[in-house]
Design an enzyme around this catalytic site. Sequence first.
Site, PDB file in Angstrom:
ATOM      1  N   LYS A   1       0.762  -1.202   0.007  1.00  0.00           N
ATOM      2  CA  LYS A   1       0.140   0.052   0.078  1.00  0.00           C
ATOM      3  C   LYS A   1       0.877   1.398   0.001  1.00  0.00           C
ATOM      4  O   LYS A   1       0.567   2.126  -0.762  1.00  0.00           O
ATOM      5  CB  LYS A   1      -0.729   0.065   1.310  1.00  0.00           C
ATOM      6  CG  LYS A   1      -1.965  -1.123   1.156  1.00  0.00           C
ATOM      7  CD  LYS A   1      -2.868  -1.018   2.517  1.00  0.00           C
ATOM      8  CE  LYS A   1      -2.125  -1.170   3.811  1.00  0.00           C
ATOM      9  NZ  LYS A   1      -1.846  -2.641   4.365  1.00  0.00           N
TER      10      LYS A   1
ATOM     11  N   ARG B   1      -9.450   1.058   8.834  1.00  0.00           N
ATOM     12  CA  ARG B   1      -9.173  -0.361   8.970  1.00  0.00           C
ATOM     13  C   ARG B   1     -10.166  -1.225   9.473  1.00  0.00           C
ATOM     14  O   ARG B   1      -9.981  -2.418   9.949  1.00  0.00           O
ATOM     15  CB  ARG B   1      -7.796  -0.420   9.874  1.00  0.00           C
ATOM     16  CG  ARG B   1      -6.362  -0.777   9.159  1.00  0.00           C
ATOM     17  CD  ARG B   1      -5.221  -0.816  10.262  1.00  0.00           C
ATOM     18  NE  ARG B   1      -4.133  -1.320   9.925  1.00  0.00           N
ATOM     19  CZ  ARG B   1      -3.165  -0.664   9.334  1.00  0.00           C
ATOM     20  NH1 ARG B   1      -3.196   0.507   8.923  1.00  0.00           N
ATOM     21  NH2 ARG B   1      -1.909  -1.293   9.146  1.00  0.00           N
TER      22      ARG B   1
ATOM     23  N   ARG C   1      11.531  -6.714   4.947  1.00  0.00           N
ATOM     24  CA  ARG C   1      11.330  -5.074   4.792  1.00  0.00           C
ATOM     25  C   ARG C   1      12.360  -4.225   5.506  1.00  0.00           C
ATOM     26  O   ARG C   1      12.507  -4.580   6.974  1.00  0.00           O
ATOM     27  CB  ARG C   1       9.925  -4.869   5.102  1.00  0.00           C
ATOM     28  CG  ARG C   1       9.425  -3.311   4.833  1.00  0.00           C
ATOM     29  CD  ARG C   1       8.018  -3.163   4.745  1.00  0.00           C
ATOM     30  NE  ARG C   1       7.344  -3.277   6.035  1.00  0.00           N
ATOM     31  CZ  ARG C   1       6.161  -2.975   6.171  1.00  0.00           C
ATOM     32  NH1 ARG C   1       5.432  -2.613   4.949  1.00  0.00           N
ATOM     33  NH2 ARG C   1       5.299  -3.153   7.358  1.00  0.00           N
TER      34      ARG C   1
ATOM     35  N   ARG D   1      11.411  -2.039  11.041  1.00  0.00           N
ATOM     36  CA  ARG D   1      10.358  -1.498  12.024  1.00  0.00           C
ATOM     37  C   ARG D   1      10.019  -2.754  13.150  1.00  0.00           C
ATOM     38  O   ARG D   1      10.199  -3.802  12.832  1.00  0.00           O
ATOM     39  CB  ARG D   1       8.963  -1.660  11.274  1.00  0.00           C
ATOM     40  CG  ARG D   1       8.528  -0.218  10.457  1.00  0.00           C
ATOM     41  CD  ARG D   1       7.598  -0.319   9.559  1.00  0.00           C
ATOM     42  NE  ARG D   1       6.365  -0.675  10.083  1.00  0.00           N
ATOM     43  CZ  ARG D   1       5.198  -0.646   9.507  1.00  0.00           C
ATOM     44  NH1 ARG D   1       5.234  -0.094   8.259  1.00  0.00           N
ATOM     45  NH2 ARG D   1       3.928  -1.055  10.176  1.00  0.00           N
TER      46      ARG D   1
ATOM     47  N   ARG E   1      -0.441  -9.194  13.378  1.00  0.00           N
ATOM     48  CA  ARG E   1      -1.067  -8.257  12.267  1.00  0.00           C
ATOM     49  C   ARG E   1      -2.012  -8.699  11.267  1.00  0.00           C
ATOM     50  O   ARG E   1      -3.158  -8.169  11.009  1.00  0.00           O
ATOM     51  CB  ARG E   1       0.165  -7.242  11.632  1.00  0.00           C
ATOM     52  CG  ARG E   1       0.418  -6.414  12.688  1.00  0.00           C
ATOM     53  CD  ARG E   1       2.045  -5.850  12.352  1.00  0.00           C
ATOM     54  NE  ARG E   1       1.836  -5.136  11.009  1.00  0.00           N
ATOM     55  CZ  ARG E   1       2.791  -4.877  10.365  1.00  0.00           C
ATOM     56  NH1 ARG E   1       4.048  -5.298  10.543  1.00  0.00           N
ATOM     57  NH2 ARG E   1       2.814  -4.177   9.242  1.00  0.00           N
TER      58      ARG E   1
HETATM   59  P1  AMP Z   1       0.738   0.314   9.047  1.00  0.00           P
HETATM   60  O1  AMP Z   1       2.115   1.501   8.666  1.00  0.00           O
HETATM   61  O2  AMP Z   1      -0.232   0.926   8.081  1.00  0.00           O
HETATM   62  O3  AMP Z   1       0.945  -0.887   8.918  1.00  0.00           O
HETATM   63  O4  AMP Z   1       0.423   0.654  10.507  1.00  0.00           O
HETATM   64  C1  AMP Z   1       1.096   0.358  11.328  1.00  0.00           C
HETATM   65  C2  AMP Z   1       0.516   0.300  12.704  1.00  0.00           C
HETATM   66  O5  AMP Z   1      -0.398   1.671  13.192  1.00  0.00           O
HETATM   67  C3  AMP Z   1      -0.771  -0.599  12.895  1.00  0.00           C
HETATM   68  O6  AMP Z   1      -0.523  -2.088  13.089  1.00  0.00           O
HETATM   69  C4  AMP Z   1      -1.727  -0.282  13.785  1.00  0.00           C
HETATM   70  O7  AMP Z   1      -1.266  -0.623  15.103  1.00  0.00           O
HETATM   71  C5  AMP Z   1      -1.544   1.322  13.724  1.00  0.00           C
HETATM   72  N1  AMP Z   1      -2.581   1.922  12.707  1.00  0.00           N
HETATM   73  C6  AMP Z   1      -2.268   2.432  11.506  1.00  0.00           C
HETATM   74  N2  AMP Z   1      -3.366   2.762  10.897  1.00  0.00           N
HETATM   75  C7  AMP Z   1      -4.315   2.250  11.750  1.00  0.00           C
HETATM   76  C8  AMP Z   1      -5.871   2.697  11.674  1.00  0.00           C
HETATM   77  N3  AMP Z   1      -6.399   3.104  10.714  1.00  0.00           N
HETATM   78  N4  AMP Z   1      -6.546   2.119  12.671  1.00  0.00           N
HETATM   79  C9  AMP Z   1      -5.794   1.579  13.946  1.00  0.00           C
HETATM   80  N5  AMP Z   1      -4.627   1.525  13.876  1.00  0.00           N
HETATM   81  C10 AMP Z   1      -3.844   1.948  12.835  1.00  0.00           C
END
Ligand code: AMP
Length: 207
Positions: free
Chosen positions: A13, A88, A122, A153, A164
């Site tokens: 994404k 999400r 990654r 990360r 996740r």
């Molecule tokens: P990402 O970088 O999109 O993979 O997001 C990393 C982490 O941030 C996720 O595993 C969640 O803990 C948190 N996070 C990001 N976007 C959301 C969202 N829309 N709702 C809830 N938690 C989020």
Amino acid sequence: MNIIFLGPPGAGKGTQAQLLTKELGIPQISTGDMLRKAMREGTKTGLEAKRYVESGGLVPDEVVIAIVRERLAEDDCKNGYMLDGFPRTVPQAEELAKFAHIDVAVDLDLPDDVIVHRLSGRRVCPGCNATYHISQLGGSDKCPNCGETLIQRKDDSEETIRNRLKVYQEQTAPLVDYYKGKGILRVVPCTGTVEENFALVKKALEA
Ligand code: AMP
């Protein structure tokens, strides 16, 4: 155009949204990036989010909805934006519909077995936010784009990745049906190279 990117963690994404930002000149809004920045800066939101992000769980809806609502009100979103990692959950999508009009939801589709391989290899650049897989780096730990030292990360460890994925299946996957029901879903299989996947994303947006 206001676009949502759906798809499991590791589907690409962020990478696809970054490429599209260059092509369309509209901002990429990543809730994950915003939360990580808040955590680095130690803001109230950052402190609240930390334990959820680090365990691979979801940050409470009201926290992320508030930061997205604020971000979409900024000037650079007037001509369109891409949401990467938001919504999400179905309640987030329902809330979003109250303050934003979404034109298309692109679902980046990827089989589960590819995801763990992708995420555990990654590496991300803390300088320019570019994302790589170790197989692209030839043993180097420097960003090919800006020279910063790349990092892994915390939530890309194998145990957190599995959590996740579980959270994705339970809470985020229902959004595919939600946007299908709204008639704005485009599914893009993302098993190819970044460039191949990008060509498919553009085709899906043109359709
Ligand atoms: P990402 O970088 O999109 O993979 O997001 C990393 C982490 O941030 C996720 O595993 C969640 O803990 C948190 N996070 C990001 N976007 C959301 C969202 N829309 N709702 C809830 N938690 C989020």
